[in-house]
Design a protein around this motif. Sequence first.
Motif, PDB file in Angstrom:
ATOM      1  N   LYS A 217       0.841  -1.172  -0.044  1.00  0.00           N
ATOM      2  CA  LYS A 217      -0.020   0.120   0.062  1.00  0.00           C
ATOM      3  C   LYS A 217       0.857   1.454   0.262  1.00  0.00           C
ATOM      4  O   LYS A 217       2.078   1.309   0.423  1.00  0.00           O
ATOM      5  CB  LYS A 217      -0.951  -0.162   1.339  1.00  0.00           C
ATOM      6  CG  LYS A 217      -1.681  -0.990   1.421  1.00  0.00           C
ATOM      7  CD  LYS A 217      -2.662  -1.564   0.168  1.00  0.00           C
ATOM      8  CE  LYS A 217      -3.366  -2.902   0.622  1.00  0.00           C
ATOM      9  NZ  LYS A 217      -4.528  -2.993  -0.646  1.00  0.00           N
ATOM     10  N   ARG A 218       0.280   2.238  -0.540  1.00  0.00           N
ATOM     11  CA  ARG A 218       1.128   3.517  -0.441  1.00  0.00           C
ATOM     12  C   ARG A 218       0.640   4.351   0.743  1.00  0.00           C
ATOM     13  O   ARG A 218      -0.465   4.213   1.336  1.00  0.00           O
ATOM     14  CB  ARG A 218       0.762   4.370  -1.840  1.00  0.00           C
ATOM     15  CG  ARG A 218       1.281   3.614  -3.030  1.00  0.00           C
ATOM     16  CD  ARG A 218       0.743   4.502  -4.284  1.00  0.00           C
ATOM     17  NE  ARG A 218       0.747   3.556  -5.577  1.00  0.00           N
ATOM     18  CZ  ARG A 218      -0.226   2.745  -5.873  1.00  0.00           C
ATOM     19  NH1 ARG A 218      -1.475   2.879  -5.085  1.00  0.00           N
ATOM     20  NH2 ARG A 218      -0.382   2.016  -6.712  1.00  0.00           N
ATOM     21  N   LEU A 219       1.450   5.377   1.029  1.00  0.00           N
ATOM     22  CA  LEU A 219       1.196   5.995   2.460  1.00  0.00           C
ATOM     23  C   LEU A 219       1.348   7.533   2.007  1.00  0.00           C
ATOM     24  O   LEU A 219       2.595   7.954   1.502  1.00  0.00           O
ATOM     25  CB  LEU A 219       2.022   5.718   3.677  1.00  0.00           C
ATOM     26  CG  LEU A 219       1.765   6.256   4.957  1.00  0.00           C
ATOM     27  CD1 LEU A 219       0.431   6.357   5.376  1.00  0.00           C
ATOM     28  CD2 LEU A 219       2.992   5.920   5.670  1.00  0.00           C
ATOM     29  N   SER A 220       0.666   8.522   2.457  1.00  0.00           N
ATOM     30  CA  SER A 220       1.072  10.113   2.349  1.00  0.00           C
ATOM     31  C   SER A 220       0.813  10.622   3.678  1.00  0.00           C
ATOM     32  O   SER A 220      -0.323  10.228   4.222  1.00  0.00           O
ATOM     33  CB  SER A 220      -0.015  10.743   1.292  1.00  0.00           C
ATOM     34  OG  SER A 220       0.288  10.252   0.139  1.00  0.00           O
ATOM     35  N   VAL A 221       1.710  11.132   4.201  1.00  0.00           N
ATOM     36  CA  VAL A 221       1.707  11.891   5.489  1.00  0.00           C
ATOM     37  C   VAL A 221       1.887  13.252   5.348  1.00  0.00           C
ATOM     38  O   VAL A 221       3.051  13.809   4.820  1.00  0.00           O
ATOM     39  CB  VAL A 221       2.584  11.445   6.674  1.00  0.00           C
ATOM     40  CG1 VAL A 221       2.186  12.226   8.033  1.00  0.00           C
ATOM     41  CG2 VAL A 221       2.195   9.931   6.855  1.00  0.00           C
ATOM     42  N   ILE A 222       0.867  14.367   5.283  1.00  0.00           N
ATOM     43  CA  ILE A 222       0.976  15.509   4.547  1.00  0.00           C
ATOM     44  C   ILE A 222       0.124  16.615   5.478  1.00  0.00           C
ATOM     45  O   ILE A 222      -0.836  16.147   6.011  1.00  0.00           O
ATOM     46  CB  ILE A 222       0.231  15.365   3.064  1.00  0.00           C
ATOM     47  CG1 ILE A 222      -0.962  14.911   2.921  1.00  0.00           C
ATOM     48  CG2 ILE A 222       1.244  14.691   2.257  1.00  0.00           C
ATOM     49  CD1 ILE A 222      -1.755  15.004   1.605  1.00  0.00           C
ATOM     50  N   PRO A 223       0.634  17.922   5.098  1.00  0.00           N
ATOM     51  CA  PRO A 223      -0.127  18.712   5.884  1.00  0.00           C
ATOM     52  C   PRO A 223      -1.393  18.843   5.349  1.00  0.00           C
ATOM     53  O   PRO A 223      -1.772  18.907   3.906  1.00  0.00           O
ATOM     54  CB  PRO A 223       0.569  19.967   5.998  1.00  0.00           C
ATOM     55  CG  PRO A 223       1.478  19.890   4.789  1.00  0.00           C
ATOM     56  CD  PRO A 223       1.779  18.325   4.622  1.00  0.00           C
ATOM     57  N   ARG A 224      -2.368  19.707   5.853  1.00  0.00           N
ATOM     58  CA  ARG A 224      -3.683  20.273   5.354  1.00  0.00           C
ATOM     59  C   ARG A 224      -3.572  20.998   3.756  1.00  0.00           C
ATOM     60  O   ARG A 224      -4.147  20.433   2.976  1.00  0.00           O
ATOM     61  CB  ARG A 224      -4.398  21.179   6.364  1.00  0.00           C
ATOM     62  CG  ARG A 224      -5.683  21.831   6.024  1.00  0.00           C
ATOM     63  CD  ARG A 224      -6.051  22.804   7.092  1.00  0.00           C
ATOM     64  NE  ARG A 224      -7.493  22.995   7.042  1.00  0.00           N
ATOM     65  CZ  ARG A 224      -8.174  22.867   8.060  1.00  0.00           C
ATOM     66  NH1 ARG A 224      -7.687  22.321   9.259  1.00  0.00           N
ATOM     67  NH2 ARG A 224      -9.422  23.031   8.011  1.00  0.00           N
ATOM     68  N   GLU A 225      -2.832  21.732   3.568  1.00  0.00           N
ATOM     69  CA  GLU A 225      -2.866  22.539   2.517  1.00  0.00           C
ATOM     70  C   GLU A 225      -2.307  21.770   1.161  1.00  0.00           C
ATOM     71  O   GLU A 225      -3.070  21.802   0.142  1.00  0.00           O
ATOM     72  CB  GLU A 225      -1.802  23.688   2.460  1.00  0.00           C
ATOM     73  CG  GLU A 225      -2.153  24.741   3.607  1.00  0.00           C
ATOM     74  CD  GLU A 225      -1.769  24.230   4.871  1.00  0.00           C
ATOM     75  OE1 GLU A 225      -0.881  23.481   4.913  1.00  0.00           O
ATOM     76  OE2 GLU A 225      -2.308  24.834   5.771  1.00  0.00           O
ATOM     77  N   LYS A 226      -1.400  20.821   1.388  1.00  0.00           N
ATOM     78  CA  LYS A 226      -0.990  19.627   0.584  1.00  0.00           C
ATOM     79  C   LYS A 226      -2.034  18.849   0.173  1.00  0.00           C
ATOM     80  O   LYS A 226      -2.514  18.398  -0.871  1.00  0.00           O
ATOM     81  CB  LYS A 226       0.351  19.017   0.877  1.00  0.00           C
ATOM     82  CG  LYS A 226       0.712  18.221  -0.142  1.00  0.00           C
ATOM     83  CD  LYS A 226       1.271  18.597  -1.323  1.00  0.00           C
ATOM     84  CE  LYS A 226       1.945  17.398  -2.118  1.00  0.00           C
ATOM     85  NZ  LYS A 226       2.177  18.052  -3.569  1.00  0.00           N
TER      86      LYS A 226
END
Length: 160
Positions: A55-64
Motif C-alpha cells: 500500500k502507499r502512504l501519504s503523511v501531509i499537511p492540510r494545504e497539500k
Amino acid sequence: MKFIQTFVNGKLINGSQIRMWMGNLDFDRAVIIDAESAADETIKSMFRIVCPASKRLSVIPREKAISNFLSNAYGNERLLLFVKDISILEEISNAKVQLGNINFISSKGEVELVKGVSLNKDDLKRCSLLLENGNTLFSQPIPDADRINLKDMILQKLAE
C-alpha cells in the motif's frame, strides 16, 4: 480517487489505530492529514512501518491534502483518510469532493454524542454540512464494534 473511509480522531492519530483499520479495509493509499506528523521524520517512519508494503502512504499537511484532492493527484486510487480536525473535512466537502463514510473514532467537545465522541457547536454545524453533502457519519471505534449512525444525534443536538 475514491474515499473508502475517513477517520476522525481528535485526540491522536496513532500507528496501532491505523494498522488495525488497514487490515480490515481494501484500499490503495492511506492519507494522514496532520502538519505535525508531516514535519516529523520519526513519526512518518513509524506510519510507514505499520502500513502494509503493498500500500502507499501519504503523511501531509492540510494545504497539500486540499491541493492533491482538488487536482485529483491520486487518480483512481481507493483512499483511507485519517484526520484530527473536522474542519479539514468541511473544506474538502465544500470543494465537492465526496468523502462517503466518515468514522468518528474519538473527538473532544462539550456536546456528547456517544462514548468517546463529543463535539463543539462549530463541529456540529460542520457535521450537518457533511450530512447535507451526502456523507454518512458514524462511530465505530474498532472494526468488530457495531457501527452507530450519528446523523439523528447530530441533527437533534443542533435543534436544541
